[in-house]
Design a protein around this motif. Structure first.
Motif, short mmCIF file in Angstrom:
data_model
loop_
_atom_site.label_atom_id
_atom_site.label_comp_id
_atom_site.label_asym_id
_atom_site.label_seq_id
_atom_site.Cartn_x
_atom_site.Cartn_y
_atom_site.Cartn_z
N LEU A 42 32.93 -8.28 -3.24
CA LEU A 42 31.59 -7.91 -3.37
C LEU A 42 30.63 -7.86 -2.14
O LEU A 42 29.89 -7.20 -1.64
CB LEU A 42 30.90 -8.24 -4.64
N VAL A 86 28.93 -5.23 0.42
CA VAL A 86 27.84 -5.17 0.47
C VAL A 86 27.39 -5.32 2.11
O VAL A 86 26.44 -4.59 2.38
CB VAL A 86 27.18 -6.12 -0.22
N THR A 138 30.44 -14.66 -11.50
CA THR A 138 30.90 -15.24 -9.96
C THR A 138 29.83 -16.60 -9.81
O THR A 138 28.78 -16.77 -10.62
CB THR A 138 30.47 -14.25 -8.92
N GLY A 170 27.30 -12.29 -4.66
CA GLY A 170 28.04 -10.80 -4.48
C GLY A 170 27.65 -9.87 -5.46
O GLY A 170 27.09 -8.94 -5.00
N SER A 171 27.61 -10.18 -6.91
CA SER A 171 27.18 -9.24 -7.80
C SER A 171 25.51 -9.16 -7.56
O SER A 171 25.27 -7.99 -7.89
CB SER A 171 27.39 -9.68 -9.26
N PHE A 190 24.91 -6.80 -4.62
CA PHE A 190 25.29 -5.61 -4.83
C PHE A 190 24.29 -4.73 -5.52
O PHE A 190 24.00 -3.65 -5.23
CB PHE A 190 26.87 -5.59 -5.40
#
Length: 331
Positions: free
Chosen positions: A17, A21, A266, A271-272, A275
């Motif tokens: 991710l 991104v 995570t 990352g999540s 994003f």
């Protein structure tokens, strides 16, 4: 081995991710903008974060009272902070860490406090679902396209959904019949007896919600926790010139998407969070560069710096403080 695999998968998801991104982002520009942020707003957000953590600890104490335990709010706050810190290293380990810390500090049985944590997490999920609903209603014109693009694919094949449902129901029925047939043998197993005892403790903690001595205080602190979370996010938007003029509704959208990102499997939402938040703020007129800069700044402050600093301080204090033996106030 299983936990190691889960950890590696979580890291892989976060890494993938992050690559997606940041692949088209100028990192030097991002870093320069973050360095020029007004860190007075960061300091204010840190204070709000402490209020939120204290309020969560106080609510936890309220949930332990019906079981006859009255831990120190200060020590319970330390346990909450240690739990958040643990989540940075191992996803979903925070609940276990905070209950283990409270057991160390206040001698409260792990399964009792863990049951209460499960109950409060379910309540928080309901609050988040409510906020998602409110956010979608208030910002329908902006969010409808994103929503339908994401979920529309899931409902294009009703027959496939029906097959999944049928397989799931069949597995449940077969499993139930097998357990029913061998119930007496299963109940005599030592493992079953240990699990059963643990579940009884969990149920006691979970059901403490309906026996609250002060339900109004519980509701107040639930509202306070989420208000502090929202205001923390909104305040941090003022720290960057490019996002200082975002509206409260924009901040609500960022907050909701960020909360979903932090709940992903995570480490610390890495990352999540980037994003989801980086993608959604483009709807409010920000460039992709500024959107990812904001997402990185918010996550770094809220999800990393605050949690790491508070968690380390709390952990050090738990090593110093002596264990307090609890005396139950009710049977």
């Amino acid at each position: 081995m299983k936990k190691t695999l889960q950890y590696l998968i979580s890291l892989a998801i976060a890494a993938a991710l992050l690559w997606f991104v940041f692949k088209d982002i100028d990192l030097n520009t991002l870093w320069e903008k973050i360095k020029l942020a007004d860190y007075r707003w960061v300091a204010l957000s840190a204070v709000l974060a402490l209020v939120a953590h204290w309020s969560r600890a106080y609510r936890w104490v309220l949930m332990l009272e019906p079981m006859g335990y009255k831990p120190s709010v200060f020590r319970t706050t330390l346990a909450v902070l240690v739990g958040y810190g643990a989540n940075l290293v191992f996803p979903r380990a925070g609940e276990v860490a905070r209950c283990g810390t409270l057991n160390k500090l206040e001698d409260i049985p792990f399964e009792k406090s863990f049951g209460a944590v499960i109950a409060e997490r379910l309540i928080d999920v309901m609050v988040l679902l409510f906020l998602i609903f409110i956010n979608f209603i208030l910002e329908f014109d902006r969010l409808k396209e994103v929503f339908f693009n994401f979920f529309g694919e899931k409902f294009k094949n009703p027959m496939l959904l029906g097959i999944y449902a049928l397989v799931g129901v069949t597995i449940l029925i077969v499993g139930y019949l097998l357990i029913k047939k061998n119930q007496q043998k299963i109940m005599q197993l030592p493992l079953y007896q240990k699990i059963s005892s643990f579940i009884v403790g969990l149920a006691s903690g979970f059901l403490s919600v309906k026996n609250l001595k002060n339900p109004s205080a519980f509701i107040f602190h639930t509202i306070l926790i989420w208000c502090m979370y929202f205001i923390m996010t909104y305040v941090l938007c003022f720290a960057l010139p490019e996002t200082a003029n975002l509206s409260p509704l924009a901040a609500l959208t960022i907050f909701v998407m960020g909360s979903i990102g932090m709940a992903a499997p995570t480490q610390g939402g890495i990352g999540s969070y980037h994003f989801l938040v980086g993608s959604i703020v483009v709807l409010y007129g920000l460039s992709e560069q500024d959107g990812i800069t904001l997402a990185t700044f918010l996550h770094a402050m809220q999800g990393m710096v605050f949690v790491a600093v508070f968690g380390i301080i709390a952990f050090i204090l738990t090593l110093i403080l002596p264990k307090k033996v609890q005396e139950k106030t009710i049977s």
